[in-house]
Design a protein around this motif. Structure first.
Motif, PDB file in Angstrom:
ATOM      1  N   ILE A   1       0.860  -1.184   0.000  1.00 41.78           N
ATOM      2  CA  ILE A   1       0.000   0.000   0.000  1.00 41.78           C
ATOM      3  C   ILE A   1       0.897   1.235   0.000  1.00 41.78           C
ATOM      4  N   VAL A   2       0.690   2.113  -0.977  1.00 37.09           N
ATOM      5  CA  VAL A   2       1.549   3.296  -1.151  1.00 37.09           C
ATOM      6  C   VAL A   2       0.692   4.553  -1.057  1.00 37.09           C
ATOM      7  N   PHE A   3       1.096   5.473  -0.194  1.00 33.45           N
ATOM      8  CA  PHE A   3       0.519   6.809  -0.118  1.00 33.45           C
ATOM      9  C   PHE A   3       1.536   7.801  -0.679  1.00 33.45           C
ATOM     10  N   THR A   4       1.059   8.772  -1.438  1.00 30.58           N
ATOM     11  CA  THR A   4       1.914   9.886  -1.844  1.00 30.58           C
ATOM     12  C   THR A   4       1.287  11.180  -1.356  1.00 30.58           C
ATOM     13  N   THR A   5       2.119  12.127  -0.986  1.00 29.16           N
ATOM     14  CA  THR A   5       1.630  13.417  -0.501  1.00 29.16           C
ATOM     15  C   THR A   5       2.687  14.488  -0.723  1.00 29.16           C
ATOM     16  N   ASN A   6       2.210  15.699  -0.944  1.00 27.54           N
ATOM     17  CA  ASN A   6       3.114  16.845  -1.039  1.00 27.54           C
ATOM     18  C   ASN A   6       3.297  17.548   0.303  1.00 27.54           C
ATOM     19  N   HIS A   7       2.404  17.245   1.253  1.00 28.11           N
ATOM     20  CA  HIS A   7       2.439  17.910   2.558  1.00 28.11           C
ATOM     21  C   HIS A   7       2.245  16.855   3.636  1.00 28.11           C
ATOM     22  N   MET A   8       3.327  16.273   4.081  1.00 28.84           N
ATOM     23  CA  MET A   8       3.261  15.224   5.091  1.00 28.84           C
ATOM     24  C   MET A   8       2.716  15.754   6.412  1.00 28.84           C
ATOM     25  N   GLU A   9       2.965  17.021   6.712  1.00 26.57           N
ATOM     26  CA  GLU A   9       2.551  17.581   7.997  1.00 26.57           C
ATOM     27  C   GLU A   9       1.037  17.691   8.117  1.00 26.57           C
ATOM     28  N   LYS A  10       0.320  17.615   7.002  1.00 32.04           N
ATOM     29  CA  LYS A  10      -1.131  17.715   7.044  1.00 32.04           C
ATOM     30  C   LYS A  10      -1.814  16.405   7.410  1.00 32.04           C
ATOM     31  N   LEU A  11      -1.096  15.294   7.334  1.00 34.44           N
ATOM     32  CA  LEU A  11      -1.695  13.978   7.554  1.00 34.44           C
ATOM     33  C   LEU A  11      -1.803  13.666   9.037  1.00 34.44           C
ATOM     34  N   ASP A  12      -2.838  12.919   9.384  1.00 26.99           N
ATOM     35  CA  ASP A  12      -3.043  12.496  10.762  1.00 26.99           C
ATOM     36  C   ASP A  12      -1.926  11.537  11.162  1.00 26.99           C
ATOM     37  N   PRO A  13      -1.312  11.722  12.337  1.00 27.35           N
ATOM     38  CA  PRO A  13      -0.228  10.819  12.766  1.00 27.35           C
ATOM     39  C   PRO A  13      -0.645   9.350  12.811  1.00 27.35           C
ATOM     40  N   ALA A  14      -1.913   9.081  13.109  1.00 28.20           N
ATOM     41  CA  ALA A  14      -2.371   7.689  13.153  1.00 28.20           C
ATOM     42  C   ALA A  14      -2.334   7.037  11.787  1.00 28.20           C
ATOM     43  N   LEU A  15      -2.409   7.837  10.723  1.00 26.25           N
ATOM     44  CA  LEU A  15      -2.435   7.301   9.370  1.00 26.25           C
ATOM     45  C   LEU A  15      -1.060   6.891   8.876  1.00 26.25           C
ATOM     46  N   ILE A  16      -0.028   7.546   9.362  1.00 25.54           N
ATOM     47  CA  ILE A  16       1.313   7.324   8.798  1.00 25.54           C
ATOM     48  C   ILE A  16       2.274   6.715   9.809  1.00 25.54           C
ATOM     49  N   ARG A  17       1.760   6.238  10.933  1.00 23.03           N
ATOM     50  CA  ARG A  17       2.653   5.647  11.929  1.00 23.03           C
ATOM     51  C   ARG A  17       3.253   4.348  11.402  1.00 23.03           C
ATOM     52  N   ARG A  18       4.379   3.929  12.000  1.00 23.65           N
ATOM     53  CA  ARG A  18       5.010   2.675  11.633  1.00 23.65           C
ATOM     54  C   ARG A  18       4.059   1.525  11.956  1.00 23.65           C
ATOM     55  N   GLY A  19       4.012   0.571  11.059  1.00 23.43           N
ATOM     56  CA  GLY A  19       3.042  -0.505  11.169  1.00 23.43           C
ATOM     57  C   GLY A  19       1.944  -0.345  10.135  1.00 23.43           C
ATOM     58  N   ARG A  20       1.623   0.920   9.821  1.00 18.32           N
ATOM     59  CA  ARG A  20       0.720   1.193   8.709  1.00 18.32           C
ATOM     60  C   ARG A  20       1.541   1.614   7.485  1.00 18.32           C
ATOM     61  N   MET A  21       2.288   2.682   7.640  1.00 18.99           N
ATOM     62  CA  MET A  21       3.245   3.074   6.604  1.00 18.99           C
ATOM     63  C   MET A  21       4.635   2.702   7.130  1.00 18.99           C
ATOM     64  N   ASP A  22       5.101   1.522   6.779  1.00 19.15           N
ATOM     65  CA  ASP A  22       6.335   0.983   7.361  1.00 19.15           C
ATOM     66  C   ASP A  22       7.579   1.723   6.896  1.00 19.15           C
ATOM     67  N   VAL A  23       7.563   2.178   5.640  1.00 15.56           N
ATOM     68  CA  VAL A  23       8.745   2.821   5.063  1.00 15.56           C
ATOM     69  C   VAL A  23       8.372   4.234   4.635  1.00 15.56           C
ATOM     70  N   HIS A  24       9.078   5.230   5.175  1.00 18.59           N
ATOM     71  CA  HIS A  24       8.880   6.628   4.782  1.00 18.59           C
ATOM     72  C   HIS A  24      10.030   7.034   3.861  1.00 18.59           C
ATOM     73  N   VAL A  25       9.693   7.470   2.661  1.00 19.82           N
ATOM     74  CA  VAL A  25      10.704   7.846   1.668  1.00 19.82           C
ATOM     75  C   VAL A  25      10.499   9.313   1.302  1.00 19.82           C
ATOM     76  N   GLU A  26      11.493  10.132   1.592  1.00 17.91           N
ATOM     77  CA  GLU A  26      11.420  11.545   1.229  1.00 17.91           C
ATOM     78  C   GLU A  26      11.933  11.727  -0.192  1.00 17.91           C
ATOM     79  N   MET A  27      11.099  12.289  -1.037  1.00 14.43           N
ATOM     80  CA  MET A  27      11.475  12.592  -2.421  1.00 14.43           C
ATOM     81  C   MET A  27      11.849  14.071  -2.467  1.00 14.43           C
ATOM     82  N   SER A  28      13.150  14.332  -2.481  1.00 18.69           N
ATOM     83  CA  SER A  28      13.635  15.705  -2.320  1.00 18.69           C
ATOM     84  C   SER A  28      13.970  16.320  -3.675  1.00 18.69           C
ATOM     85  N   TYR A  29      14.465  17.560  -3.600  1.00 19.25           N
ATOM     86  CA  TYR A  29      14.885  18.274  -4.803  1.00 19.25           C
ATOM     87  C   TYR A  29      16.117  17.609  -5.414  1.00 19.25           C
TER      88      TYR A  29
END
Length: 499
Positions: free
Chosen positions: A372-400
């Protein structure tokens, strides 16, 4: 030594047998003949099986339900396709929808030998026709096709416990490798024709995105981390079973627009050979429909929700929005009820709780080997319960884009691994924020006459322009704030004069 008397005795015996056979055929009643033939074949077959050391298992094309083809039969047919092409002398070819190539299978009464862990078995394909139409060109209801597996009786336990489970698993793997991968999307929920292909909630096209990890404009260490994690996940079926978790994994891709989040998802699908389910949350009516969509997804797939911060109000703002609407309704009670009803009908009723259950609730275990993959331009807007480890196991920052990413793009677009201008570009990239999409657009030669050096010079000009704009930006913001303060002072002075 054979003599004339022996030939004479054999001839008289043969004549006697022919005489009795003619009497049996012409004078014995048909019902008695049928009973004799039935019991003779039955007990002869039992006698042969009693002395034979071999056992046989039959896999029919259709079971009790004549309208649905047996999945086991199809899996065996797929598994034996490679064996058929290498060993069989008589074969038939079928075109399977969504398949990459023709499926070769055994011809009628053809036999091949298979060997697994030192045990040898024999497979044969048999077609039986009714006596009324033995040479029918089209398959009829009287035609029966099945595969027969023959093996020695001493291997009974091995075949049932080891060989057949291996065959079914390998057949499914072969089918997945030979299939055409698909890109699915959920149909809209307006009107009676919202159902997708074949009455399902998904419609699809063939997935042909060419992205690969070696093409991605990312740091080498980050790419390697993602590849190793994906490959580990693909082989971790038994590990997930041991720890008591569904065989799934969550990825959160966050960063500015144009940093390659969607391209990374395509590269992940190509690496693992998975299908992609692009889930549009705004087209989902409610939590129940979201659950049905999850049930209809297949294994070996990626469920993608792009721009999740823009899809629905999942950050706690929905309650505030509803409260504000209720306040407005109280202030303005005169409102068209038809328009209000239509607005409520069109809006999605998917809640944060429903989405969390979709990701890792009890229903998330209805399938396996899914990402399951989520993409977002504003991570700070997402609820912490939605992106915690166990749900979103791997956080990948796509930088400049930085120098290491630029070198990948230069190799892809210009076939350059080094150039005197690389050093200048590298220093500018460290001082400015430009997305890989913008860098790639400047590197792309739009004409045959444009040289590689010209493309690099165009990129340098674009980077210098961005650098100058970034310097002027704080001044503009300060000027705009000063203008706002002056306007507020003017309005206060005006109010004082009026009073």
């Amino acid at each position: 030594m054979i003599t004339f008397d022996m030939f004479s005795q054999f001839g008289s015996l043969l004549a006697s047998l022919m005489f009795f056979w003619a009497m049996y055929q012409h004078y014995l009643p048909s019902k008695i003949r049928e009973a004799i033939e039935f019991y003779a074949s039955r007990y002869t077959h039992k006698l042969v099986n009693y002395f034979s050391p071999y056992l046989a298992i039959t896999f029919a094309e259709y079971t009790n339900d004549r309208f649905n083809r047996s999945e086991v039969y199809t899996t065996i047919e797929t598994y034996l396709s490679d064996k058929s092409s290498m060993e069989a002398r008589s074969m038939k070819a079928d075109y399977i929808k969504d398949g990459k190539s023709l499926l070769l299978s055994l011809g009628n009464n053809e036999e091949v030998v298979d060997q697994y862990c030192g045990v040898q078995v024999r497979w044969s394909f048999i077609t039986e026709y009714s006596s009324s139409n033995p040479y029918s060109f089209y398959p009829t209801s009287d035609e029966k096709r099945y595969y027969r597996l023959v093996f020695h009786s001493r291997h009974r336990k091995f075949v049932l416990d080891s060989y057949l489970p291996y065959l079914l698993e390998e057949g499914e793997s072969i089918a997945i490798r030979k299939r055409r991968r698909k890109l699915f999307t959920n149909a809209g929920n307006d009107g009676p024709d919202w159902m997708g292909d074949r009455g399902t909630m998904w419609s699809h096209i063939e997935f042909k995105h060419p992205a690969r990890f070696d093409m991605l404009a990312m740091e080498k260490s980050k790419k390697q981390m993602i590849i190793e994690d994906l490959q580990w996940f693909q082989e971790a079926k038994h590990y997930y079973a041991e720890i008591g978790k569904p065989w799934k994994r969550g990825y959160l891709l966050y960063g500015p627009p144009g940093t390659g989040k969607s391209t990374l998802v395509a590269a992940m699908a190509n690496l693992l050979e998975y299908d992609i389910y692009d889930l549009e949350l705004t087209a989902v009516k409610d939590n129940m429909q979201l659950r049905k969509l999850l049930i209809e997804t297949s294994s070996k797939s990626i469920i993608l929700i792009e721009d999740i911060d823009c899809s629905l109000d999942l950050t706690g703002q929905r309650n505030k929005k509803k409260a504000k609407e209720e306040d407005n309704r109280e202030k303005d009670p005169i409102k068209n009820p038809i328009q209000e009803a239509e607005g409520e009908k069109k809006g999605s009723e998917v809640t944060l709780s429903g989405l969390l259950n979709f990701i890792d609730g009890i229903w998330s275990a209805c399938g396996e080997e899914r990402i399951i993959v989520f993409t977002t331009n504003h991570m700070e807007k997402l609820d912490p319960a939605l992106i915690r480890r166990g749900r979103m196991d791997v956080h990948v920052e796509m930088s400049y884009c930085r120098y290491e990413s630029f070198k990948v793009l230069a190799k892809n677009y210009l076939k350059l691994e080094s150039h005197p201008l690389f050093e200048t570009i590298g220093s500018l990239l460290e001082e400015t924020d430009m997305t890989p999409a913008d860098v790639a657009e400047n590197l792309m030669p739009r004409s045959v006459k444009i040289s590689k050096e010209t493309c690099l010079e165009n990129l340098i000009k674009a980077l210098e322009k961005v650098k100058e704009e970034s310097k002027l930006k704080p001044k503009k913001e300060a000027t705009s704030e000063q203008d706002k303060e002056e306007k507020s002072h003017d309005s206060e002075d005006r109010n004082q004069v009026e009073t």
